[in-house]
Design a protein around this motif. Structure first.
Motif, PDB file in Angstrom:
ATOM      1  N   PHE A 135       0.736  -1.185  -0.133  1.00  0.00           N
ATOM      2  CA  PHE A 135      -0.031  -0.005  -0.012  1.00  0.00           C
ATOM      3  C   PHE A 135       0.943   1.426   0.107  1.00  0.00           C
ATOM      4  CE2 PHE A 135      -2.745  -3.197   2.040  1.00  0.00           C
ATOM      5  CZ  PHE A 135      -3.699  -3.228   1.268  1.00  0.00           C
ATOM      6  N   SER A 136       0.381   2.424  -0.667  1.00  0.00           N
ATOM      7  CA  SER A 136       0.885   3.343  -0.400  1.00  0.00           C
ATOM      8  C   SER A 136       0.822   3.932   0.961  1.00  0.00           C
ATOM      9  CB  SER A 136       0.452   4.670  -1.432  1.00  0.00           C
ATOM     10  OG  SER A 136      -0.865   4.825  -1.179  1.00  0.00           O
ATOM     11  N   SER A 137       1.627   5.097   1.324  1.00  0.00           N
ATOM     12  CA  SER A 137       2.040   5.583   2.935  1.00  0.00           C
ATOM     13  C   SER A 137       1.095   7.072   2.803  1.00  0.00           C
ATOM     14  CB  SER A 137       3.255   5.517   2.973  1.00  0.00           C
ATOM     15  OG  SER A 137       3.184   6.087   4.260  1.00  0.00           O
ATOM     16  N   GLY A 176     -12.018  -2.666   3.851  1.00  0.00           N
ATOM     17  CA  GLY A 176     -11.040  -3.429   2.932  1.00  0.00           C
ATOM     18  C   GLY A 176     -10.898  -3.112   1.491  1.00  0.00           C
ATOM     19  N   THR A 177     -12.393  -2.986   1.096  1.00  0.00           N
ATOM     20  CA  THR A 177     -12.306  -2.730  -0.365  1.00  0.00           C
ATOM     21  C   THR A 177     -11.735  -1.271  -0.902  1.00  0.00           C
ATOM     22  OG1 THR A 177     -14.242  -4.452  -0.637  1.00  0.00           O
ATOM     23  CG2 THR A 177     -13.676  -2.746  -2.370  1.00  0.00           C
ATOM     24  N   HIS A 178     -12.032  -0.560  -0.072  1.00  0.00           N
ATOM     25  CA  HIS A 178     -11.753   1.018  -0.361  1.00  0.00           C
ATOM     26  C   HIS A 178     -10.183   1.354   0.161  1.00  0.00           C
ATOM     27  CE1 HIS A 178     -11.666   5.265  -0.571  1.00  0.00           C
ATOM     28  NE2 HIS A 178     -11.424   5.328   0.587  1.00  0.00           N
ATOM     29  N   LEU A 179      -9.707   0.207   1.155  1.00  0.00           N
ATOM     30  CA  LEU A 179      -8.318   0.503   1.300  1.00  0.00           C
ATOM     31  C   LEU A 179      -7.462  -0.086  -0.077  1.00  0.00           C
ATOM     32  CD1 LEU A 179      -5.890   0.640   3.146  1.00  0.00           C
ATOM     33  CD2 LEU A 179      -6.094  -1.709   3.964  1.00  0.00           C
ATOM     34  N   ILE A 180      -8.069  -1.386  -0.779  1.00  0.00           N
ATOM     35  CA  ILE A 180      -7.234  -1.879  -1.632  1.00  0.00           C
ATOM     36  C   ILE A 180      -7.394  -0.899  -2.910  1.00  0.00           C
ATOM     37  CG2 ILE A 180      -7.391  -3.747  -3.400  1.00  0.00           C
ATOM     38  CD1 ILE A 180      -8.191  -5.575  -0.881  1.00  0.00           C
ATOM     39  N   ASP A 181      -8.699  -0.514  -3.160  1.00  0.00           N
ATOM     40  CA  ASP A 181      -8.853   0.484  -4.409  1.00  0.00           C
ATOM     41  C   ASP A 181      -8.008   1.714  -4.120  1.00  0.00           C
ATOM     42  OD1 ASP A 181     -10.363  -1.606  -5.350  1.00  0.00           O
ATOM     43  OD2 ASP A 181     -12.442  -0.632  -4.904  1.00  0.00           O
ATOM     44  N   ARG A 182      -8.204   2.532  -3.091  1.00  0.00           N
ATOM     45  CA  ARG A 182      -7.663   3.815  -3.100  1.00  0.00           C
ATOM     46  C   ARG A 182      -5.972   4.003  -2.807  1.00  0.00           C
ATOM     47  NH1 ARG A 182      -5.376   7.917  -3.212  1.00  0.00           N
ATOM     48  NH2 ARG A 182      -6.157   9.846  -2.406  1.00  0.00           N
ATOM     49  N   TYR A 183      -5.551   2.734  -1.922  1.00  0.00           N
ATOM     50  CA  TYR A 183      -4.025   2.811  -1.498  1.00  0.00           C
ATOM     51  C   TYR A 183      -3.407   1.626  -2.086  1.00  0.00           C
ATOM     52  CZ  TYR A 183      -5.930   6.434   1.252  1.00  0.00           C
ATOM     53  OH  TYR A 183      -6.594   7.661   1.593  1.00  0.00           O
ATOM     54  N   GLY A 184      -4.059   0.434  -2.562  1.00  0.00           N
ATOM     55  CA  GLY A 184      -3.292  -0.435  -3.186  1.00  0.00           C
ATOM     56  C   GLY A 184      -2.287  -0.397  -4.457  1.00  0.00           C
ATOM     57  N   ASN A 185      -1.098  -0.969  -4.157  1.00  0.00           N
ATOM     58  CA  ASN A 185      -0.080  -0.727  -5.443  1.00  0.00           C
ATOM     59  C   ASN A 185      -0.345  -1.951  -6.249  1.00  0.00           C
ATOM     60  OD1 ASN A 185       0.949   1.674  -4.264  1.00  0.00           O
ATOM     61  ND2 ASN A 185       2.170   0.355  -2.759  1.00  0.00           N
ATOM     62  N   ALA A 186      -1.169  -1.695  -7.223  1.00  0.00           N
ATOM     63  CA  ALA A 186      -1.612  -3.013  -8.082  1.00  0.00           C
ATOM     64  C   ALA A 186      -1.922  -2.591  -9.197  1.00  0.00           C
ATOM     65  CB  ALA A 186      -3.093  -3.644  -7.401  1.00  0.00           C
ATOM     66  N   PRO A 187      -1.889  -3.568 -10.171  1.00  0.00           N
ATOM     67  CA  PRO A 187      -2.002  -3.196 -11.684  1.00  0.00           C
ATOM     68  C   PRO A 187      -3.535  -2.734 -11.823  1.00  0.00           C
ATOM     69  CG  PRO A 187      -1.229  -5.438 -11.453  1.00  0.00           C
ATOM     70  CD  PRO A 187      -1.389  -5.057 -10.068  1.00  0.00           C
ATOM     71  N   ALA A 188      -3.897  -1.882 -12.984  1.00  0.00           N
ATOM     72  CA  ALA A 188      -5.076  -1.675 -13.337  1.00  0.00           C
ATOM     73  C   ALA A 188      -6.034  -2.776 -13.314  1.00  0.00           C
ATOM     74  CB  ALA A 188      -5.103  -0.891 -14.744  1.00  0.00           C
ATOM     75  N   GLN A 189      -7.419  -2.396 -12.887  1.00  0.00           N
ATOM     76  CA  GLN A 189      -8.150  -3.679 -12.953  1.00  0.00           C
ATOM     77  C   GLN A 189      -8.861  -3.778 -14.131  1.00  0.00           C
ATOM     78  OE1 GLN A 189     -11.345  -3.292 -10.046  1.00  0.00           O
ATOM     79  NE2 GLN A 189     -10.178  -2.571  -8.374  1.00  0.00           N
ATOM     80  N   SER A 190      -8.854  -5.022 -14.640  1.00  0.00           N
ATOM     81  CA  SER A 190      -9.783  -5.179 -15.882  1.00  0.00           C
ATOM     82  C   SER A 190     -10.978  -4.681 -16.015  1.00  0.00           C
ATOM     83  CB  SER A 190      -9.322  -6.684 -16.351  1.00  0.00           C
ATOM     84  OG  SER A 190     -10.159  -7.551 -15.518  1.00  0.00           O
ATOM     85  N   ASN A 191     -11.614  -4.862 -17.357  1.00  0.00           N
ATOM     86  CA  ASN A 191     -13.152  -4.404 -17.336  1.00  0.00           C
ATOM     87  C   ASN A 191     -13.979  -5.786 -17.452  1.00  0.00           C
ATOM     88  OD1 ASN A 191     -12.733  -1.750 -17.529  1.00  0.00           O
ATOM     89  ND2 ASN A 191     -11.944  -1.863 -19.465  1.00  0.00           N
ATOM     90  N   ARG A 192     -13.298  -6.934 -17.219  1.00  0.00           N
ATOM     91  CA  ARG A 192     -14.085  -8.014 -17.201  1.00  0.00           C
ATOM     92  C   ARG A 192     -15.327  -8.113 -16.116  1.00  0.00           C
ATOM     93  NH1 ARG A 192     -12.665 -12.070 -13.685  1.00  0.00           N
ATOM     94  NH2 ARG A 192     -10.688 -11.621 -12.538  1.00  0.00           N
TER      95      ARG A 192
END
Length: 301
Positions: A135-137, A176-192
């Protein structure tokens, strides 16, 4: 299991709690444990300076949200340190995999959520098929969404006897979902598109939500009955119904309440209990939010 202690009176308390705080300096020290989340409220009124130290572990991650302004802390990492001022709705994230040391200055009032690494991994895989790198800080950064959720969590911790397991689990999932979506260092989500429940599982889940008085059925029980993981079930239910389980259940209760208001002479308090609300006030508040008018006004119209 819920455990809490108001430490305004002299009691024999453990010197360090699980987050490294001095327990005997806390004026409010509350914890609520569920399967994948641990919720905390830590409050201190005095202006003393204290130190928090926790060694590295595999516990997961911690998100903290400040309920008040005026707190200051210096976070030390190796030979470096950074100072942060916390306003109302300011947040910070801790990775338990790293040693943590901080100097706490002044009074504070935080709600915190500890999330396991398994939960983070499962949600990321089911949402995107890929893991995040951490996660970003945002230490000291204001987050209005977490601020609103923190207010709800604070009330939930203070009034634990009124909190249903379904609501608490859904609250943890939302945080938890907002934490991941807002601050998670993850690849862009797919549109599937996400997974959907089969018609059999959808019917079974809805029946279980409606079957137990006051909705006191856990999402884990429903997911097990559908042979799904809890996080997969929540995502599939939302994809299928366009509602979270808690939202869907509230709407069904309000549908039932409207039938009783239309076709019976029962009092509002009796209808509230018959539809699974804790009291008339809870019923009136929820009805007004979903329908747009109080139940008494709706009945007269």
């Amino acid at each position: 299991m819920f455990s809490g202690a108001e430490t305004s009176t002299a009691t024999v308390a453990r010197q360090k709690d699980s987050l490294g705080c001095l327990s005997n300096q806390l004026h409010k020290d509350l914890e609520l444990h569920t399967g994948e989340f641990t919720f905390y409220r830590k409050c201190r009124h005095h202006e003393k300076t204290s130190e928090v130290v926790t060694p590295a572990s595999n516990r997961g991650f911690l998100i903290g949200v400040s309920l008040t302004a005026g707190h200051h802390r210096r976070i030390i990492s190796g030979n470096r340190s950074a100072s942060h001022d916390f306003e109302k709705d300011s947040v910070y994230i801790r990775n338990f995999e790293e040693d943590y040391r901080a100097d706490l200055h002044g009074a504070f009032d935080f709600v915190l959520v500890e999330l396991s690494r398994a939960f983070i991994a499962n949600v990321c895989y089911e949402r995107t098929g890929k893991a995040i790198e951490g996660f970003s800080s945002p230490s000291g950064q204001k987050d209005p969404i977490f601020g609103h959720l923190a207010q709800v969590l604070a009330l939930t911790l203070d009034c634990q006897s009124e909190a249903s397991p379904l609501f608490v689990e859904q609250l943890g999932m939302t945080i938890g979902t907002h934490l991941i979506d807002r601050y998670g260092n993850a690849p862009a989500q797919s549109n599937r598109k996400g997974p959907r429940l089969s018609s059999l599982h959808e019917t079974r889940a809805k029946d279980m939500l409606l079957a137990k008085a006051e909705g006191n059925v856990s999402l884990g029980e429903i997911a097990n009955a559908c042979n799904l993981s809890r996080s997969y079930f929540i995502r599939a239910f939302r994809e299928t119904t366009h509602r979270t389980p808690h939202q869907w259940l509230l709407e069904r209760r309000i549908d039932r309440a409207r039938e009783l208001l239309r076709h019976s002479d029962s009092s509002l308090s009796d209808i509230a209990i018959a539809c699974g609300f804790s009291d008339q006030s809870h019923f009136t508040r929820t009805f007004s939010q979903l329908v747009g008018t109080p139940p008494g006004t709706w009945r007269r119209q």
